[in-house]
Every structure is written in C-alpha cells, then in structure tokens.
Write a protein that holds these residues in place. Structure first.
Motif, short mmCIF file in Angstrom:
data_model
loop_
_atom_site.label_atom_id
_atom_site.label_comp_id
_atom_site.label_asym_id
_atom_site.label_seq_id
_atom_site.Cartn_x
_atom_site.Cartn_y
_atom_site.Cartn_z
N ALA A 22 42.24 72.77 60.57
CA ALA A 22 42.23 71.98 59.33
C ALA A 22 43.18 70.79 59.44
CB ALA A 22 42.62 72.86 58.15
N MET A 23 44.34 70.99 60.04
CA MET A 23 45.30 69.91 60.19
C MET A 23 44.72 68.78 61.05
SD MET A 23 49.09 69.97 62.00
CE MET A 23 48.41 70.21 63.65
N ARG A 24 44.08 69.17 62.16
CA ARG A 24 43.55 68.15 63.07
C ARG A 24 42.32 67.47 62.48
NH1 ARG A 24 46.49 67.81 67.37
NH2 ARG A 24 47.95 69.51 67.77
N ALA A 25 41.57 68.19 61.67
CA ALA A 25 40.44 67.56 60.98
C ALA A 25 40.95 66.52 59.98
CB ALA A 25 39.59 68.61 60.28
N LEU A 26 42.01 66.86 59.26
CA LEU A 26 42.54 65.93 58.27
C LEU A 26 43.17 64.71 58.95
CD1 LEU A 26 42.90 65.34 55.31
CD2 LEU A 26 45.00 66.72 55.32
N LEU A 27 43.69 64.90 60.14
CA LEU A 27 44.18 63.75 60.91
C LEU A 27 43.08 62.72 61.13
CD1 LEU A 27 46.42 65.46 63.62
CD2 LEU A 27 47.20 63.85 61.87
N HIS A 28 41.82 63.22 61.19
CA HIS A 28 40.65 62.34 61.33
C HIS A 28 39.95 62.13 59.99
CE1 HIS A 28 41.38 63.77 65.49
NE2 HIS A 28 41.00 62.55 65.80
N GLY A 56 49.66 68.57 53.21
CA GLY A 56 50.18 67.48 52.40
C GLY A 56 50.87 66.44 53.26
N SER A 57 51.63 66.87 54.26
CA SER A 57 52.29 65.92 55.16
C SER A 57 51.27 65.10 55.94
CB SER A 57 53.22 66.67 56.12
OG SER A 57 54.25 67.32 55.42
N VAL A 58 50.23 65.76 56.44
CA VAL A 58 49.18 65.04 57.15
C VAL A 58 48.41 64.13 56.19
CG1 VAL A 58 47.05 65.28 58.48
CG2 VAL A 58 48.97 66.82 58.91
N GLY A 59 48.15 64.64 54.98
CA GLY A 59 47.38 63.90 54.00
C GLY A 59 48.04 62.63 53.51
N GLU A 60 49.35 62.53 53.73
CA GLU A 60 50.06 61.28 53.41
C GLU A 60 49.39 60.08 54.06
OE1 GLU A 60 54.34 59.35 54.78
OE2 GLU A 60 54.20 61.53 54.52
N HIS A 61 48.71 60.33 55.18
CA HIS A 61 48.07 59.25 55.93
C HIS A 61 46.59 59.10 55.59
CE1 HIS A 61 51.76 59.09 58.32
NE2 HIS A 61 51.71 60.42 58.31
N LEU A 63 45.52 59.02 51.99
CA LEU A 63 45.59 59.07 50.52
C LEU A 63 44.32 58.56 49.86
CD1 LEU A 63 49.28 57.97 49.81
CD2 LEU A 63 48.29 60.25 49.59
N ARG A 64 43.74 57.50 50.40
CA ARG A 64 42.53 56.96 49.78
C ARG A 64 41.41 57.99 49.76
NH1 ARG A 64 40.36 51.33 52.01
NH2 ARG A 64 42.40 50.75 51.17
N ASP A 65 41.23 58.68 50.87
CA ASP A 65 40.18 59.70 50.95
C ASP A 65 40.46 60.85 49.99
OD1 ASP A 65 38.77 58.90 53.82
OD2 ASP A 65 40.92 58.50 53.76
N LEU A 66 41.72 61.29 49.92
CA LEU A 66 42.06 62.41 49.05
C LEU A 66 41.94 62.03 47.58
CD1 LEU A 66 45.11 63.95 50.96
CD2 LEU A 66 42.71 64.67 51.00
N ALA A 84 50.36 66.91 46.78
CA ALA A 84 51.28 67.19 47.89
C ALA A 84 51.36 66.00 48.84
CB ALA A 84 50.84 68.44 48.64
N ALA A 85 50.23 65.36 49.10
CA ALA A 85 50.21 64.20 49.98
C ALA A 85 50.98 63.03 49.36
CB ALA A 85 48.77 63.79 50.28
N LEU A 86 50.81 62.81 48.06
CA LEU A 86 51.54 61.75 47.37
C LEU A 86 53.04 62.05 47.35
CD1 LEU A 86 49.06 61.21 44.41
CD2 LEU A 86 49.78 59.42 46.02
N SER A 87 53.40 63.31 47.17
CA SER A 87 54.81 63.69 47.18
C SER A 87 55.41 63.47 48.55
CB SER A 87 54.95 65.16 46.77
OG SER A 87 56.30 65.54 46.71
#
Length: 327
Positions: A22-28, A56-61, A63-66, A84-87
């Motif tokens: 999931a982490m690596r998918a969110l990186l993409h 959330g840490s990965v999602g920081e990058h 944000l538009r998609d989330l 969590a990503a915004l935080s």
C-alpha cells in the motif's frame, strides 16, 4: 529492502507486506490499496494508527489526489487519510527546529495546512465515532497550534475514551508535556511513570520511560554553549537514578517480549530504548532492543540525534548487528 525511494519522513519500523504494498502504491499516487487496509482495520486501532502514520507521511506527496478522493463522499477512511497527510505536510512546513527559530513563512504554511488537516480529521471522527485514530491525529496536529486553553487535554480525553493505550497518542501526549512544548521535564517524567505503573511486562508503552529521558537529553542540548551542553548531557546519561529507571523499564519490556511480539508498536518501542542506550554508549543494553526493533528505523526518536537512518545504521553496526542496507 531498498529504502532510497521512500520519503525520509516515513517511519519504517514495521514488517507488514500489505502495508509495504500500500505504501509503494501510494508513492505512485494509487491510494486504493491503502484505503482497503484502512477499511479492514476499523476495529483494530493499534494497527490502524500505524497504517495512518505511514500512509499519511507518504500521502503528504499526493495531497491533490487524496483531496479528490475524499470529496467523492462520506468515507471515514478517505477523510482520515487526507487529514493525516495534511497534518504530515503541516509538520514538514514547520520544520524540525524549535518554534523560536522557525520563520514566519514556515509558521504561516504550517497553520494553513494544519487548519485543513483539522477539518478533514474532524470529519473522519464524525463519520466513525468509535475510532480513536482521528483524535490521535488531531492531537498531533493541535500541538503545533493550540486553538484554545485546554484543547490538548480535550483531544487526548477523546483518545482515552476509545483506546487508552494507543501508542502514538501516548507518545505525543508525553512530548506535549516537555519544556519545549507546553510543560516541563518533571511533567513528562510524571506522565511516563503514571502511565507505565499498571502495564504488564512486554507492553510497548514501557517506551514512555525511555522517551521521557530522551526528551531530557534533548532539553539539555537546547541551552548553553557546546561545552556546557556536552557536560550536562554526559552527566545526565551517567546519572545512576536515570539509568536505574530506564533499566527497570527496559527489563519490563524485555521480560515478556513474545506476548506483544505482533503488536504494531513493539518495534518502535524497542527502538526508543535502543536510542537512549546508544546515546548513553551502553551498547550491551542497546543490542537486545536493536535486535527486537527490526532492521529498519523509526524516524523518531533517532531523528533527534541526526539523520535517523544513519544514526540507526551506526548503532546497529557498533552493536555488532548486520547492516540493514546490505540485505
């Protein structure tokens, strides 16, 4: 496992194939595996908190998609992940330095992102009333910009009603009580002692004692010149009372290690003790915690003392353990 494509702010002190995927998918910028994980953990706050921290840490990058995903409906997992990503983005905007050395631009960026994070997290909390994780995330977000007196108490009370032993929330609570935030070293120590007194052996929250004394070390590095800081630092780590308290908590964590071996916070708990003992140059005490803490680093508390991955790798090397980057 290669880590060079993972953002530096992502903690890696865990072993979970589904989270890795999931982490690596969110990186993409594919949030679907992560959201599926969150949907499966609504009744497991400890694992859910870990997943939200990492994603959330990965999602920081992303944000538009989330944002786009969250705005499609009333899904608590989507709003939680966005919050969590915004935080995480707000914390990055602020930087790691103390507030007195943080620029106006950094503070403005932090406050803007933190405001959006609060909105998303409160929506997640409303959509999943029994979930403690949005409140835990709100607590961390509010630490950087308290809106009114007593807010942190109110937010932590919401966590306590739902999951009083949630690791991330308790660590954040302790940190909030330190001198660099809203309290003192005495308050942080009192909190750690009170919270750990009823714990069974092996429980990850024994790490509160290690964290409290690590915060004591950090506090000493924030005052005086280099020589006076070094003198106070050395005196603190060699203090017999300090060492006895940390040793006793370390023994309690190690006493029944198998009981909580699968707890999502067990690895970071061991790494907290390893951090203290490494800073105190007591490698024989650091080693068993490094062994149980896994081959990949948590960002904190290693990050207090330099690049967290480099300090962690050096600690393992000096303790005679394999280089985690060589596998």
């Amino acid at each position: 496992m290669r880590q060079d494509d993972v953002p530096v702010e992502v903690t890696l002190a865990w072993s979970d194939e589904r989270l890795e995927t999931a982490m690596r998918a969110l990186l993409h910028r594919d949030a679907r595996p992560g959201l599926a994980l969150l949907a499966a953990t609504r009744s497991d706050p400890h694992r859910r908190a870990l997943y939200v921290d990492v994603l959330g840490s990965v999602g920081e990058h992303a944000l538009r998609d989330l944002r786009a995903l969250a705005q499609e409906g009333e899904d608590p997992d989507r709003w939680l992940l966005l919050g969590a990503a915004l935080s995480s983005a707000a914390a990055s905007a602020r930087g790691a330095d103390i507030i007195s050395r943080t620029s106006d631009e950094q503070i403005e960026g932090m406050l803007n992102l933190a405001g959006h994070a609060r909105t998303a997290l409160r929506r997640a909390a409303r959509l999943a009333p029994a979930d403690p994780v949005p409140w835990s995330e709100l607590f961390g977000c509010a630490m950087g910009a308290v809106e009114h007196d007593g807010e942190l108490d109110e937010l932590f009370a919401q966590v306590e009603r739902r999951a009083p032993d949630l690791y991330s929330a308790n660590i954040s609570r302790l940190v909030s009580l330190t001198r660099k935030w809203y309290g003192s070293q005495e308050q942080a120590l009192a909190y750690a002692r009170g919270r750990t007194e009823p714990l069974p052996p092996g429980h990850p929250l024994w790490a509160l004692v290690a964290y409290a004394h690590i915060e004591g070390l950090v506090d000493l590095t924030m005052r005086g010149n280099v020589l006076s800081r070094f003198w106070r630092y050395t005196r603190y780590t060699s203090n017999k009372t300090v060492r006895a308290e940390v040793d006793a908590a370390s023994d309690r964590l190690l006493a029944d290690a198998d009981r909580f071996a699968d707890h999502p916070a067990t690895r970071p708990a061991h790494q907290a003790f390893a951090t203290f003992y490494y800073q105190a140059t007591v490698l024989e005490r650091a080693r068993p915690h490094l062994e149980r803490g896994g081959p990949r680093p948590a960002v904190m508390p290693w990050g207090y003392f330099g690049d967290h991955a480099e300090v962690f790798a050096l600690a393992r090397k000096e303790a005679g353990l394999p280089d985690p980057a060589a596998g």
